[in-house]
Design a protein around this motif. Structure first.
Motif, PDB file in Angstrom:
ATOM      1  N   TYR A 221      37.496  49.550  46.990  1.00 22.35           N
ATOM      2  CA  TYR A 221      36.206  49.833  47.822  1.00 22.35           C
ATOM      3  C   TYR A 221      35.765  51.142  47.464  1.00 22.35           C
ATOM      4  O   TYR A 221      36.495  52.216  47.054  1.00 22.35           O
ATOM      5  CB  TYR A 221      36.776  49.880  49.380  1.00 22.35           C
ATOM      6  N   SER A 242      36.008  54.640  59.290  1.00 25.80           N
ATOM      7  CA  SER A 242      35.853  53.352  58.454  1.00 25.80           C
ATOM      8  C   SER A 242      37.125  52.387  58.513  1.00 25.80           C
ATOM      9  O   SER A 242      37.969  52.812  58.139  1.00 25.80           O
ATOM     10  CB  SER A 242      35.580  53.873  57.025  1.00 25.80           C
ATOM     11  N   GLN A 244      38.425  48.145  59.383  1.00 27.20           N
ATOM     12  CA  GLN A 244      38.078  46.798  59.350  1.00 27.20           C
ATOM     13  C   GLN A 244      38.682  46.354  60.878  1.00 27.20           C
ATOM     14  O   GLN A 244      38.601  45.109  61.557  1.00 27.20           O
ATOM     15  CB  GLN A 244      38.876  46.040  58.340  1.00 27.20           C
ATOM     16  N   ILE A 271      30.881  50.498  57.045  1.00 32.53           N
ATOM     17  CA  ILE A 271      31.867  50.507  56.126  1.00 32.53           C
ATOM     18  C   ILE A 271      31.631  50.125  54.782  1.00 32.53           C
ATOM     19  O   ILE A 271      30.812  49.287  54.449  1.00 32.53           O
ATOM     20  CB  ILE A 271      33.075  49.690  56.670  1.00 32.53           C
ATOM     21  N   GLY A 273      33.058  48.937  52.135  1.00 32.08           N
ATOM     22  CA  GLY A 273      34.113  48.211  51.667  1.00 32.08           C
ATOM     23  C   GLY A 273      35.661  48.317  52.108  1.00 32.08           C
ATOM     24  O   GLY A 273      35.962  49.669  52.440  1.00 32.08           O
ATOM     25  N   GLY A 274      36.338  47.415  52.173  1.00 31.31           N
ATOM     26  CA  GLY A 274      37.663  47.483  52.737  1.00 31.31           C
ATOM     27  C   GLY A 274      38.568  46.513  52.077  1.00 31.31           C
ATOM     28  O   GLY A 274      39.664  46.865  51.484  1.00 31.31           O
ATOM     29  N   THR A 499      33.966  44.560  62.645  1.00 27.85           N
ATOM     30  CA  THR A 499      33.188  45.223  61.777  1.00 27.85           C
ATOM     31  C   THR A 499      32.378  44.380  60.830  1.00 27.85           C
ATOM     32  O   THR A 499      33.212  43.180  60.454  1.00 27.85           O
ATOM     33  CB  THR A 499      34.253  45.919  60.907  1.00 27.85           C
ATOM     34  N   ILE A 501      31.226  43.893  57.403  1.00 24.69           N
ATOM     35  CA  ILE A 501      31.683  43.956  55.959  1.00 24.69           C
ATOM     36  C   ILE A 501      30.757  43.164  55.323  1.00 24.69           C
ATOM     37  O   ILE A 501      29.896  43.645  54.240  1.00 24.69           O
ATOM     38  CB  ILE A 501      32.912  44.145  55.742  1.00 24.69           C
ATOM     39  N   THR A 539      38.209  42.163  61.207  1.00 20.85           N
ATOM     40  CA  THR A 539      37.595  41.482  60.236  1.00 20.85           C
ATOM     41  C   THR A 539      38.480  41.617  59.147  1.00 20.85           C
ATOM     42  O   THR A 539      38.609  42.505  58.254  1.00 20.85           O
ATOM     43  CB  THR A 539      36.340  42.362  59.876  1.00 20.85           C
TER      44      THR A 539
END
Lengths: 767, 767
Positions: A221, A242, A244, A271, A273-274, A499, A501, A539
Motif C-alpha cells: 500500500y 488509517s 481497514q 485510507i 491502501g490496505g 472503511t 477502500i 473491510t
C-alpha cells in the motif's frame, strides 16, 4: 493505452433489470481524492499536537539487556519516552480479527518488544516531542544494550529441532494431540483429510509431485501506517488512523492498553491502501501511551517507508509440496499437500487459508493436507489479499497444469472434468453453494484471447507461452451496521461503517438506492466511526459490498416500512394497505413518490432516521480462471506480460468499474509477486531492500491492460446476488504465469519470484 | 462564597424513585472543557485554510452607490472578495426557525447588504486571504461609495408616517386586513382579544395604567460567532460552526446559497454560549461563498467583539403600555396591553411572544393585547432567552405589583387570587396543561427569604426594598432524533443531535440510562451533526432536555425491545414472554442483566444499533416566581442585589445542578438587563459601546448567590415529567427588581436599564 470494452456474462437468473445496480455511476469520494481534499491520517492536525517516532531494533534476534532513556528524556522538546516496560502484558487469548485471528499478548509484544527483539525493525522504544526532528534526535540518544542471538530466517530451518528458538514458551498445537513440552518454532500443525490418498494414488495413471518455495512479500500500500491519538484526561482515548478495521483496532487497543472498548473511539480516516495490512494496530497503542505519558497531549505518528517494509506485516514465505494423481480419463484420484508457512516473529501465518485454497476448485474424493505455522525472525505476517492463497495456488495449479500436459489434455478441459460445483464439499469442510467456477472456465475457453493463436516472439532470443490457472477464495460474512436519515428534499443521508477502500461508498449507496427505488445521487454516503455508527466488521475478506450491502438493503427496507406508515398517515388509511412499487407508494388510486413523501415528513410524524445491524451468513466463495501470454527473454531472463485475461464469478457486479478495478489490482499484485517482489535478507537477518526502489513492485509500464470477464452467477443468499470479488484475483496469477513460462521455455518454475536470475538458473544459463 | 443548600419541593406524584434521574452526576464534557481540550469553532484547522474578514458599514442607513474591490483583489495573498452582488436573492418566504421564524430574503440581506445598509456594522463585503492580517489589510482597500440616509432609531418614531423608510417594499401585515400599499416601518400588527375590556375596566375598583420602555440588549455569549466553510469541488459544502441549530442553519444556507440541503453538512462545534443568538447564520454563508470563489479552499472566519455587538442580533428595545383593573376583592377584571417592539433592520421582533407572555400567569376574562413589529436602523433582532418575555413581564408585573399595593394586598396573595391553573386558557389561545404556577407562589410565600424581615440598610444614604414578580414561558416541543450503539462491554454509545449548551449530554444520557435501568456512566453521549444523526430542532425554546429526552426514552425503549429479542434467542423462548425489570431480563426463573446480555450479542444475532426520531406535542409552559431584596444608594443611584430567590416549576429536575444553573444564569442575565445593559447610540445611529468594557454585563462581584427552589410538578406528557427550564428564569427579574426598588425608594421605575442615572432622575436628584 486503449481501454478495452470489458466483457460481462450474465446467467439467466441475472436478467432482472435494475435501476441503479450494474451502472458505472460516479464515485462519491472522487472529487475529494483528485483535488487533494480527502482527509487522510496525515492531514490530522490538533492543538498542542506532539510528534512520535519509534526506535527499532538493528538486530533480527536479540535479548534486550537494558534500555537507558535518560538522555532522550533530557532533550528539550521531548515530552514522553516509552519502552516495553510501559506496557502491561496483554492476555494470551486468541480472537477473530479482520481476516484472521489475533493473540493479544503477541500483538502487544509486536507493537513494542518486551525482553527480546524478534526481527530487524522490531520496535523497542518510542518518543513524543514537539516536532518530529527533536523526536528523531531523541531516538539517537536512547541507549539499548542487546545480547545478540542467532536468527533463523527460513521455514524449514526453523522447524529443525536444533533451530534457535524465538518464543521460549511456544509449544506446538497439534490437532487432537496433547501439547508437547518441547520449545519449538512450530506454532501449529493442522490437517485436512478425506478418503484414502494411498488408494487414490494407486488408482492414478499419472502422478505429479513437486516442491515449491515462495518469498516474503508485502502488500505494498502506498500510504504508510499512521496514527494520531489523544488519551484524554477523562480516560477516553480518541484515535485517528488509517485502518481497514476500526472496531477490531478498538478491541486491540482495549486489550493492549487495558481500557474498556467504550472508552476508545477509533476514527477511520481515508485510507491509501490496505490489502489486509491495516487490520491490526502498530502505531496506535504507542501514540496513545505517549499521549498519556505526555500529559494528555495528542501525539501524531507515521512510518517511513523502510519502517513499513521492515516492521509491518508482510505475507508469509512458504514451502509447499504437492502431489496429485489422475486417471487417463482426466479424473483426479488423489491430492496431497504439505504446507509450511512462515509466521514471522509471532504465530499467525495464513497457512490454514492456504490449506483451504490449495485444492478448492476441484471435486476430490481423496485428499490429505498438512499445514504448519512456523515462527522465524522476520516481521509478524499479516493478511495480504486472499492471505496464503497465492502461495498455495502457485503450487497446486502448476501441478494441475503439468498433469493436464502429461495426459495430453487442454488445461481448461482437464479442470472442467474435475471442477467443483454446488453441493460439492470443500477440503475445509463446508459444502459449496451456488458457485460459478465452471462458468469461469467456459468464459476463458470461449474468450477471443484463449481462442487466438499466440503472438510471435518479438525477437529471436524471445520465447512466448500461454498459461492458465484457477483460484478460489472463501469470502467472509461478518457483521455490519448502518444508519440513514431521510431528508425532506427527498435525499437519504447514509452513514456506513465499513472503511471505503475499493469503492464501497458507491457500491453500498447503489444498493440502498436500488432498494428504495430512488436515484443513486439521492443517496449521500459517508463513513462513520466507532462512536457514530453501529458495529462493523473489517473491510476485508471481500465482505463489504456483500455484507454491508445486506445492511444497506435492510436499511432500505426499514425506510420503506416507515415511509408506508407516513403515506398511511397522510391518507388516513391502514399502513399495511399501502403498496410500494419502485419509489411510488400507493393506496388504490392515490399515489405519491418517495421524494414527494419526504416533503410531507413534517406533517406525518416528523423526522425519520433509521439504523440497522446485521449478522450475515450467506457468503459464497469466489472462483476465477485466468489466462496469460508471456514472452521470456532467454538472454536476460526477463518475463514480459503480453496479454492477461481474468474471468471471475462476481455474483453480481454492483458497480462494474470497481469490480474490474479489483480484478486489475489483484492481478497486478499477483504479477508483482510472481515476477519481482521478495524480501531480501542477509545471513544476520537484516532486510536489505527496505525501499520501493529495491522492493520492486510492478508499475503501469510493466503491465498490459488487463482484460476482465465478469461472470455473474448471482448469490441466492444476497438480495442482489453479490459475491465478494476483491481477493480471488490475486490467487491465480503466479501459477498462470509459471504455466505460461513453462509453455514458453519448457521449464517448470517452482520458486517465487520468477525473476530474471531465477529464469536463467532454471534454463541452466547461470549456476 | 458559601454555596447554599438549594431547595427542592416535590409534589406527591413525583415521589417515584429513580435510579439515575435527580442525581448530580458528573458532566461528560467537563474534563474536556476544564483542560481546554474541547473543540470549539476557533480550533478548526484545515489544510490550505484561508481567513475571512468582513467589511462593515460605518453608517446606520445609506444607499450603496458603488463598491470597488479591485485594489483588494490585487493585494498579494487575497484569494477572494465578495459583495452583495455575489448573492442571488433568496426567497421572500417565512419559515419556523429555532425559536422564531425566518424570512430567507431578509436573512440573506442581513448576511450581506444589497443596495442599502440598514445599520451600523451591516456587512457590505468580505475577503478571504492567506492570513487574517492580509484580509484586514484588504478590507481597507475596498472603496465603498455611500449615499447616507437619515436613520430612525426609536420604535415610536419609526411608526410615524413621516419616518425614514428602511425597506421600500415593506407593507404592514394586519390580522385579517388587506395589505396596505403604503411604505411603512411597521412590519405587522397583531391582536389577542377576549371578553370585553371596556366592561371589565368598568367593573374594576382600581385601575393602573403605565407606559414602559426597555433598551436594546445583547445575549452576551462569550464566544463570538465563527464559521469555517469548505465549498468543495463536487458541490458539497461542509460548515464547522458555533450554532444552536445545525439543521436550521443547513436550511438557511440552502436558501441563501441555492444549494440543496443534502449537499450541505453542518457540524456543530462546542458552543461558548448562544441564548438564542446562535440560531441563525451570519458568517456561514460568507465563508462558503468565499470558499467557492477562492477555488474550493476552506475559509475560516470569526467575529471580533465589536462585530458581535454591532452586527449580530440583540433583542428588541420596546415601548409597552399596560392597563389593568381589579375589584377590591383582588380579582382582575380586565387587562390591556399595547406593545411596540423594535425588529431592528428586518422584520422579526419577538413581539408575538411578548404578547403571549404579558398576562400569561393570570386567569383573565377580559383582555386586549396589541403588538407591533417595527423596523429601525439597528441590527436585526434575534431571539434572546424567552425572547420578548422580559420586556413584557417588566411592564405587566410592575402594574400587578402596583395594583396589589393599591388594594393593600400582599403581592403574592394578590397573584394567587388570579393565578392561572390547569384548564385555563392563555391569551394566545392554548389551554394550560398541568402547570405549577400556584406552587411557585406558595414556595416563595413559605420561603425563609420571604418570611424574613428586610435587612437593615448598610449606610444612612441607602434604602432597602423587597420585590416580587412572576414569569411565564411557552416551552417548545419540536422534533428530535438520536441513535445508539449497544457495545459488547455493556455500555451504550449515544449519538444525539442537540447542541449541548446547558448540559444536555448529561441530562439526555441520564434519561437513556434511566430507561435502560443501567448506570449513567454506562451511557456515552456525543453530539452528532446533520450527516451523522437524524433531524433535530434547535437547542432553544427550552426544548432539549424535554424533547430530545423523549427521543432518548424512545431510543431506550427500542433498545429494550431488541434486547428482549436477544434474550429470547439466547433461551429459545418467545420474545413477548421475556420480562424486563430495571436492567434485568427474565423468562420465568432465568434472568440475565443488560450488561451480561450485551456480552451475548455476538451469539444472538450480532451487533445492535438503533435510531429513533420523534415529533413531540406535550410541552407544558414554565412558570416562576422570584423575590429579590435590593439596596438603593440614593446618593449614587446604584442598586445592589442583596438576596435573590427564584422558585420555578421545573416539572422534573433531571440533573438538579444544571437546572439550578439555568436559573442562576437566567437571573444573572435578567439582573444585567434590569440594571446595566443597553445599546447606546448617537443621533446618527453609531453604536457607542460596542465592547464588553462599555456594554456592562454583571460579573460575579455584582451578584449574590442566587437561591433556587425547584418546584417539581411533573409534566404528564413526558415519561419522566420534564418541563423546559432554561428560559423563564430571565422573565421576572427586571420586574421583581423594579418592584423592590419601588419598595425601597417609593418611585415606580418604568425604563430599563434602571441604571444609577435613571434612579437619580427618578428621585429627582438630576434632571
Amino acid at each position: 493505452m486503449t481501454v478495452l470494452e470489458q466483457e460481462r456474462i450474465q446467467t439467466q437468473s441475472t436478467s432482472k433489470t435494475f435501476r441503479v445496480i450494474g451502472r458505472r455511476v460516479p464515485r462519491p469520494d472522487g472529487v475529494d481524492k483528485v483535488t487533494g481534499r480527502a482527509q487522510y491520517g496525515a492531514d490530522v492536525k490538533l492543538s498542542g499536537m506532539l510528534y512520535g517516532k519509534v526506535l527499532r531494533s538493528p538486530h533480527a534476534h536479540a535479548r534486550i539487556v537494558s534500555i537507558d532513556t535518560r538522555e532522550a528524556e533530557a532533550l528539550p522538546g521531548v515530552k514522553a519516552v516509552i519502552t516495553g516496560k510501559d506496557f502491561k502484558p496483554a492476555e494470551d487469548r486468541v480472537e477473530r480479527s479482520g481476516e484472521g485471528v489475533v493473540n493479544y499478548s503477541y500483538l502487544s509484544q509486536n507493537v513494542m518488544a518486551q525482553d527480546k527483539v524478534l526481527y530487524h525493525g522490531h520496535a523497542v522504544a518510542a518518543v513524543a516531542a514537539t516536532n518530529p526532528h527533536i523526536a528523531e534526535e531523541a531516538l539517537a540518544r536512547i541507549k539499548v544494550e542487546y545480547e545478540v542471538l542467532p536468527p533463523v530466517l527460513d521455514v524449514l530451518e526453523a522447524m529443525r529441532e536444533d533451530a534457535p528458538i524465538l518464543l521460549p514458551n511456544l509449544r506446538t498445537r497439534e490437532l487432537g494431540e496433547p501439547v508437547s513440552d518441547r520449545p519449538t518454532n512450530i506454532a501449529s500443525h493442522e490437517q485436512y483429510a478425506r478418503g484414502d490418498v494411498e488408494r487414490g494414488f494407486a488408482e492414478a495413471d499419472v502422478i505429479v509431485e513437486r516442491e515449491f518455495r515462495t518469498s516474503t512479500v508485502h502488500q505494498g500500500y502506498i500510504e504508510p501506517q499512521n496514527a494520531t491519538a489523544l488519551w484524554n484526561a477523562d480516560g477516553f482515548i480518541t484515535v485517528w488512523t488509517s485502518t481497514q478495521a476500526a472496531w477490531d483496532e478498538r478491541r486491540e487497543l482495549s486489550e493492549i492498553l487495558h481500557v474498556p472498548i467504550s472508552n476508545i473511539r477509533v476514527i477511520p480516516m481515508e485510507i491509501g491502501g490496505g490489502f489486509g495490512g491495516k487490520l491490526n494496530v502498530y502505531l496506535e497503542p504507542l501514540a496513545a501511551l505517549l499521549s498519556l505519558k505526555a500529559g494528555h497531549r495528542p501525539v501524531k505518528m507515521w512510518m517511513q517507508r523502510d519502517e513499513v517494509l521492515k516492521a509491518t506485516g508482510p505475507t508469509s514465505a512458504s514451502v509447499i509440496r504437492v502431489k496429485v494423481g489422475a486417471r487417463r480419463d482426466g479424473v483426479i484420484t488423489a491430492a496431497q499437500a504439505w504446507l509450511a508457512y512462515e509466521a514471522g516473529a509471532f504465530p499467525g501465518s495464513p497457512v490454514g487459508a492456504g490449506m483451504g485454497v490449495i485444492f478448492a476448485p476441484y471435486r476430490l474424493e481423496n485428499l490429505l493436507i498438512d499445514g504448519y505455522d512456523v515462527v522465524v525472525n522476520k516481521p509478524a505476517a499479516k493478511p495480504y489479499r486472499a492471505p496464503g492463497g497465492t502461495n498455495a495456488a502457485f503450487a497446486s495449479e502448476t501441478v494441475v497444469d503439468e498433469l493436464a500436459e502429461k495426459l495430453g489434455m487442454d488445461p481448461i478441459a482437464f479442470r472442467r472434468i474435475n471442477a467443483a460445483k454446488e453441493g460439492d464439499r470443500r477440503a475445509d469442510g463446508p459444502v459449496y453453494g451456488r458457485i460459478g467456477y465452471i462458468e469461469t472456465l467456459d468464459a476463458i475457453a470461449n474468450h477471443p484471447h484463449y481462442r487466438s493463436p499466440l503472438p510471435a516472439p518479438s525477437a529471436p532470443w524471445c520465447r512466448v507461452g500461454r498459461g492458465v490457472a484457477s483460484g478460489f477464495w472463501f469470502n467472509w460474512d461478518g457483521k455490519s451496521s448502518a444508519s440513514a436519515i431521510v431528508n425532506p428534499d427527498g435525499t437519504v443521508s447514509y452513514l456506513e461503517g465499513s472503511t471505503d477502500i475499493g469503492g464501497t461508498r458507491a457500491s453500498l449507496a447503489m444498493q440502498l438506492a436500488e432498494t428504495l427505488g430512488i436515484d443513486y445521487t439521492d443517496v449521500r454516503p459517508m463513513v462513520g466511526d466507532t462512536q457514530t455508527v453501529g458495529y462493523n466488521d473489517a473491510t476485508g475478506g471481500s465482505r463489504t459490498t456483500y455484507g454491508s450491502g445486506i445492511a444497506a438493503y435492510h436499511l432500505g427496507k426499514a425506510i420503506i416500512r416507515a415511509m408506508k406508515e407516513r403515506a398511511a398517515r397522510l391518507w388516513d388509511v391502514p399502513a399495511e394497505d399501502v403498496d410500494v412499487d419502485g419509489d411510488t407508494y400507493c393506496y388504490g388510486e392515490r399515489c405519491i413518490t418517495f421524494k414527494a413523501l419526504c416533503a410531507k415528513l413534517e406533517e406525518t410524524g416528523g423526522p425519520l432516521s433509521v439504523s440497522v445491524s446485521v449478522d450475515t451468513h450467506g457468503a459464497i466463495p469466489a472462483l476465477a480462471t485466468h489466462v496469460v501470454d508471456v514472452e521470456v527473454d532467454i538472454e536476460t531472463g526477463k518475463v514480459s506480460i503480453l496479454r492477461y485475461t481474468a474471468a471471475q464469478d462476481v455474483g453480481r457486479a454492483i458497480h462494474p468499474d470497481y469490480v474490474e478495478g479489483q480484478i486489475h489490482g489483484g492481478v497486478a499484485q499477483g504479477i508483482g509477486w510472481a515476477l519481482n517482489e521478495e524480501y531480501v535478507y542477509d545471513a544476520d537477518g537484516h532486510l536489505l531492500n527496505a525501499s520501493l526502489l529495491d522492493y520492486r513492485m510492478p508499475t503501469a509500464l510493466d503491465l498490459p491492460m488487463i482484460e476482465t470477464v465478469l461472470v455473474e452467477v448471482p448469490n441466492p443468499n444476497h438480495p442482489f446476488g453479490v459475491k465478494g470479488v476483491g481477493e480471488v484475483p490475486i490467487v491465480p496469477p503466479a501459477a498462470a504465469i509459471a504455466n505460461a513460462i513453462y509453455r514458453a521455455i519448457g521449464v517448470r518454475m517452482t520458486t517465487l519470484p520468477m525473476k530474471p536470475s531465477a529464469i536463467l538458473k532454471a534454463l541452466g544459463t547461470i549456476p
